[in-house]
Write a protein that holds these residues in place. Sequence first.
Motif, PDB file in Angstrom:
ATOM      1  N   HIS A 132       8.126  13.561  16.596  1.00 48.67           N
ATOM      2  CA  HIS A 132       7.050  13.684  17.059  1.00 48.67           C
ATOM      3  C   HIS A 132       5.884  14.303  16.392  1.00 48.67           C
ATOM      4  O   HIS A 132       4.872  14.712  17.135  1.00 48.67           O
ATOM      5  CB  HIS A 132       6.804  14.088  18.616  1.00 48.67           C
ATOM      6  N   ALA A 133       6.038  14.685  15.144  1.00 41.93           N
ATOM      7  CA  ALA A 133       5.134  15.285  14.137  1.00 41.93           C
ATOM      8  C   ALA A 133       3.620  14.624  14.197  1.00 41.93           C
ATOM      9  O   ALA A 133       3.673  13.442  14.278  1.00 41.93           O
ATOM     10  CB  ALA A 133       5.691  15.380  12.608  1.00 41.93           C
ATOM     11  N   GLN A 134       2.806  15.321  14.357  1.00 38.37           N
ATOM     12  CA  GLN A 134       1.566  15.138  14.581  1.00 38.37           C
ATOM     13  C   GLN A 134       0.968  14.429  13.289  1.00 38.37           C
ATOM     14  O   GLN A 134       1.176  14.926  12.257  1.00 38.37           O
ATOM     15  CB  GLN A 134       0.392  16.164  15.208  1.00 38.37           C
ATOM     16  N   LYS A 135       0.207  13.298  13.499  1.00 36.22           N
ATOM     17  CA  LYS A 135      -0.263  12.416  12.337  1.00 36.22           C
ATOM     18  C   LYS A 135      -1.760  12.768  12.400  1.00 36.22           C
ATOM     19  O   LYS A 135      -2.390  12.225  13.204  1.00 36.22           O
ATOM     20  CB  LYS A 135       0.345  11.029  12.415  1.00 36.22           C
ATOM     21  N   ILE A 136      -2.089  13.271  11.401  1.00 36.21           N
ATOM     22  CA  ILE A 136      -3.611  13.754  10.957  1.00 36.21           C
ATOM     23  C   ILE A 136      -4.101  12.761   9.869  1.00 36.21           C
ATOM     24  O   ILE A 136      -3.727  12.920   8.730  1.00 36.21           O
ATOM     25  CB  ILE A 136      -3.918  14.971  11.044  1.00 36.21           C
ATOM     26  N   GLY A 137      -5.225  12.060  10.160  1.00 36.97           N
ATOM     27  CA  GLY A 137      -5.824  11.193   9.310  1.00 36.97           C
ATOM     28  C   GLY A 137      -7.169  12.043   8.562  1.00 36.97           C
ATOM     29  O   GLY A 137      -7.755  12.826   9.294  1.00 36.97           O
ATOM     30  N   VAL A 138      -7.159  12.264   7.282  1.00 42.96           N
ATOM     31  CA  VAL A 138      -8.202  12.878   6.556  1.00 42.96           C
ATOM     32  C   VAL A 138      -8.807  12.212   5.475  1.00 42.96           C
ATOM     33  O   VAL A 138      -8.190  11.565   4.688  1.00 42.96           O
ATOM     34  CB  VAL A 138      -7.485  14.294   6.044  1.00 42.96           C
ATOM     35  N   THR A 139     -10.375  12.191   5.667  1.00 40.48           N
ATOM     36  CA  THR A 139     -10.856  11.205   4.616  1.00 40.48           C
ATOM     37  C   THR A 139     -12.063  12.236   4.151  1.00 40.48           C
ATOM     38  O   THR A 139     -12.737  12.986   4.803  1.00 40.48           O
ATOM     39  CB  THR A 139     -11.751   9.981   5.272  1.00 40.48           C
ATOM     40  N   MET A 140     -11.972  12.686   2.811  1.00 39.79           N
ATOM     41  CA  MET A 140     -12.839  13.541   2.060  1.00 39.79           C
ATOM     42  C   MET A 140     -14.004  12.721   1.424  1.00 39.79           C
ATOM     43  O   MET A 140     -13.744  11.670   0.701  1.00 39.79           O
ATOM     44  CB  MET A 140     -11.998  14.033   1.031  1.00 39.79           C
ATOM     45  N   ALA A 141     -15.147  13.546   1.189  1.00 34.65           N
ATOM     46  CA  ALA A 141     -16.177  12.594   0.599  1.00 34.65           C
ATOM     47  C   ALA A 141     -15.800  12.315  -0.959  1.00 34.65           C
ATOM     48  O   ALA A 141     -16.371  11.290  -1.356  1.00 34.65           O
ATOM     49  CB  ALA A 141     -17.579  13.579   0.700  1.00 34.65           C
ATOM     50  N   ALA A 142     -15.156  13.347  -1.553  1.00 32.15           N
ATOM     51  CA  ALA A 142     -14.593  13.040  -3.043  1.00 32.15           C
ATOM     52  C   ALA A 142     -13.501  14.088  -3.211  1.00 32.15           C
ATOM     53  O   ALA A 142     -13.423  15.185  -2.872  1.00 32.15           O
ATOM     54  CB  ALA A 142     -15.932  13.426  -3.916  1.00 32.15           C
ATOM     55  N   PHE A 143     -12.780  13.483  -4.013  1.00 31.74           N
ATOM     56  CA  PHE A 143     -11.498  14.263  -4.455  1.00 31.74           C
ATOM     57  C   PHE A 143     -11.695  14.847  -5.833  1.00 31.74           C
ATOM     58  O   PHE A 143     -10.999  16.141  -6.376  1.00 31.74           O
ATOM     59  CB  PHE A 143     -10.487  13.180  -4.767  1.00 31.74           C
ATOM     60  N   ASP A 144     -12.952  14.584  -6.597  1.00 28.34           N
ATOM     61  CA  ASP A 144     -13.049  15.022  -7.920  1.00 28.34           C
ATOM     62  C   ASP A 144     -14.025  16.426  -7.943  1.00 28.34           C
ATOM     63  O   ASP A 144     -14.799  16.450  -8.814  1.00 28.34           O
ATOM     64  CB  ASP A 144     -13.707  13.846  -9.177  1.00 28.34           C
ATOM     65  N   ASP A 145     -14.258  16.894  -6.866  1.00 24.68           N
ATOM     66  CA  ASP A 145     -15.249  17.891  -6.559  1.00 24.68           C
ATOM     67  C   ASP A 145     -14.274  19.193  -6.455  1.00 24.68           C
ATOM     68  O   ASP A 145     -13.455  19.298  -5.584  1.00 24.68           O
ATOM     69  CB  ASP A 145     -16.080  17.693  -5.205  1.00 24.68           C
ATOM     70  N   THR A 146     -14.539  20.326  -7.369  1.00 19.32           N
ATOM     71  CA  THR A 146     -13.792  21.405  -7.225  1.00 19.32           C
ATOM     72  C   THR A 146     -13.320  22.104  -6.075  1.00 19.32           C
ATOM     73  O   THR A 146     -12.412  22.286  -5.586  1.00 19.32           O
ATOM     74  CB  THR A 146     -14.356  22.523  -8.261  1.00 19.32           C
ATOM     75  N   PHE A 147     -14.693  22.422  -5.371  1.00 18.73           N
ATOM     76  CA  PHE A 147     -14.547  23.084  -4.070  1.00 18.73           C
ATOM     77  C   PHE A 147     -13.684  22.088  -3.014  1.00 18.73           C
ATOM     78  O   PHE A 147     -12.999  22.951  -2.247  1.00 18.73           O
ATOM     79  CB  PHE A 147     -16.218  23.198  -3.580  1.00 18.73           C
ATOM     80  N   LEU A 148     -14.113  20.788  -2.986  1.00 17.21           N
ATOM     81  CA  LEU A 148     -13.294  20.038  -2.035  1.00 17.21           C
ATOM     82  C   LEU A 148     -12.039  19.816  -2.477  1.00 17.21           C
ATOM     83  O   LEU A 148     -11.157  19.681  -1.458  1.00 17.21           O
ATOM     84  CB  LEU A 148     -14.315  18.538  -1.975  1.00 17.21           C
ATOM     85  N   THR A 149     -11.672  20.195  -3.641  1.00 17.97           N
ATOM     86  CA  THR A 149     -10.176  20.041  -4.025  1.00 17.97           C
ATOM     87  C   THR A 149      -9.377  21.082  -3.360  1.00 17.97           C
ATOM     88  O   THR A 149      -8.277  21.060  -2.916  1.00 17.97           O
ATOM     89  CB  THR A 149     -10.004  20.182  -5.301  1.00 17.97           C
ATOM     90  N   ILE A 150      -9.899  22.419  -3.423  1.00 19.46           N
ATOM     91  CA  ILE A 150      -9.473  23.512  -2.808  1.00 19.46           C
ATOM     92  C   ILE A 150      -9.302  23.313  -1.235  1.00 19.46           C
ATOM     93  O   ILE A 150      -8.504  23.670  -0.619  1.00 19.46           O
ATOM     94  CB  ILE A 150     -10.252  24.973  -2.966  1.00 19.46           C
ATOM     95  N   LEU A 151     -10.440  22.834  -0.607  1.00 18.12           N
ATOM     96  CA  LEU A 151     -10.555  22.475   0.710  1.00 18.12           C
ATOM     97  C   LEU A 151      -9.327  21.546   1.103  1.00 18.12           C
ATOM     98  O   LEU A 151      -8.614  21.701   2.126  1.00 18.12           O
ATOM     99  CB  LEU A 151     -11.966  21.905   1.009  1.00 18.12           C
ATOM    100  N   ARG A 152      -9.067  20.469   0.370  1.00 16.60           N
ATOM    101  CA  ARG A 152      -8.112  19.566   0.700  1.00 16.60           C
ATOM    102  C   ARG A 152      -6.685  20.188   0.602  1.00 16.60           C
ATOM    103  O   ARG A 152      -5.958  19.692   1.441  1.00 16.60           O
ATOM    104  CB  ARG A 152      -8.394  18.414  -0.613  1.00 16.60           C
ATOM    105  N   ASN A 153      -6.664  21.021  -0.500  1.00 15.68           N
ATOM    106  CA  ASN A 153      -5.248  21.555  -0.520  1.00 15.68           C
ATOM    107  C   ASN A 153      -4.872  22.575   0.605  1.00 15.68           C
ATOM    108  O   ASN A 153      -3.829  22.439   1.336  1.00 15.68           O
ATOM    109  CB  ASN A 153      -5.021  22.380  -1.898  1.00 15.68           C
TER     110      ASN A 153
END
Length: 309
Positions: free
Chosen positions: A20-41
């Motif tokens: 029953h592991a919770q399944k979370i969907g995540v959509t990011m504005a962009a993958f090629d942005d430095t800050f958003l990459t750290i956020l995504r990780n």
Amino acid sequence: MKKMLMAVAVAGTLAAPMAHAQKIGVTMAAFDDTFLTILRNGINDSAKKAGASAQLEDAGNDVGKQLSQIQNMIAQKFDAIIVNPVDTDVTPKITKMVTDAKIPLVYVNRKPADFAKLPAGVAFVASDEKVSGTLQTQHICKLLNGKGTVLVLMGELSNEAARTRTQDIEDVVKTKECSGLKIADKREGKWSRTAAQDITTNWLSSGMKFDAIIANNDEMALGAINALKASKKWTPQTIVGGIDATPDALASMKAGELKVTVFQNAAGQGAGSVDAALKLIKKQPVDRFVNVPFELVTPENLSKYAGKN
């Protein structure tokens, strides 16, 4: 044999919650942005630690693509959805889609346009943008002794953070202590190092006179520094400021280039968004705004922030 069966039964009991592991969907504005990459990780690491699974998708700065990703997540009945919006003005539509499906929703990093009206089961995890540009500009004002000409590099104006950070700069310039500052020009650098480098090159070739460049993020600040260096106009006294305290920005500061940035805890926002999503799934209370505070970074306290983002 009996012992063996018992061991299998115990193992089965222990394994059961994993199904029953919770399944979370995540959509990011962009993958090629430095800050958003750290956020995504940060989101990915935090979900793994919590025993949840995160499906991360790249919207490629395309509103239509992001809406389609969210529709697919709703159709697949994800337990929660985390959205880093491409365009914050589209969030009322996203909020309606997800809440109509009775799925918990968490916005991360970019403030939704409908923030004041977010219903129960929806949260926003970020840092307060009224603080970011204020800390940055107050420090630059101090470095300039309250007077001088500044140029502003703005992020994408479809983004609430870019608009607020720019307003912060204007508000500080209106204060008594910094009223000697004058904004000579503002240009939209779209958060991009390359775009900011081109804008700064144009400023320099047009003979624009200035005492500091204030950028809405580190990538644009670094682009400005690159342009100043390429035009042989950079000196150790040149004042350029950014926001985010990305690794490249901290390296630039260590090299004596970038004079100020503001630490925005990308990994902390990522972890906070997963924590909020898991609480909402369990119907536990979550504040509408989960604040991850901004912190001023200067050469004096730089060592404290190495490796944080």
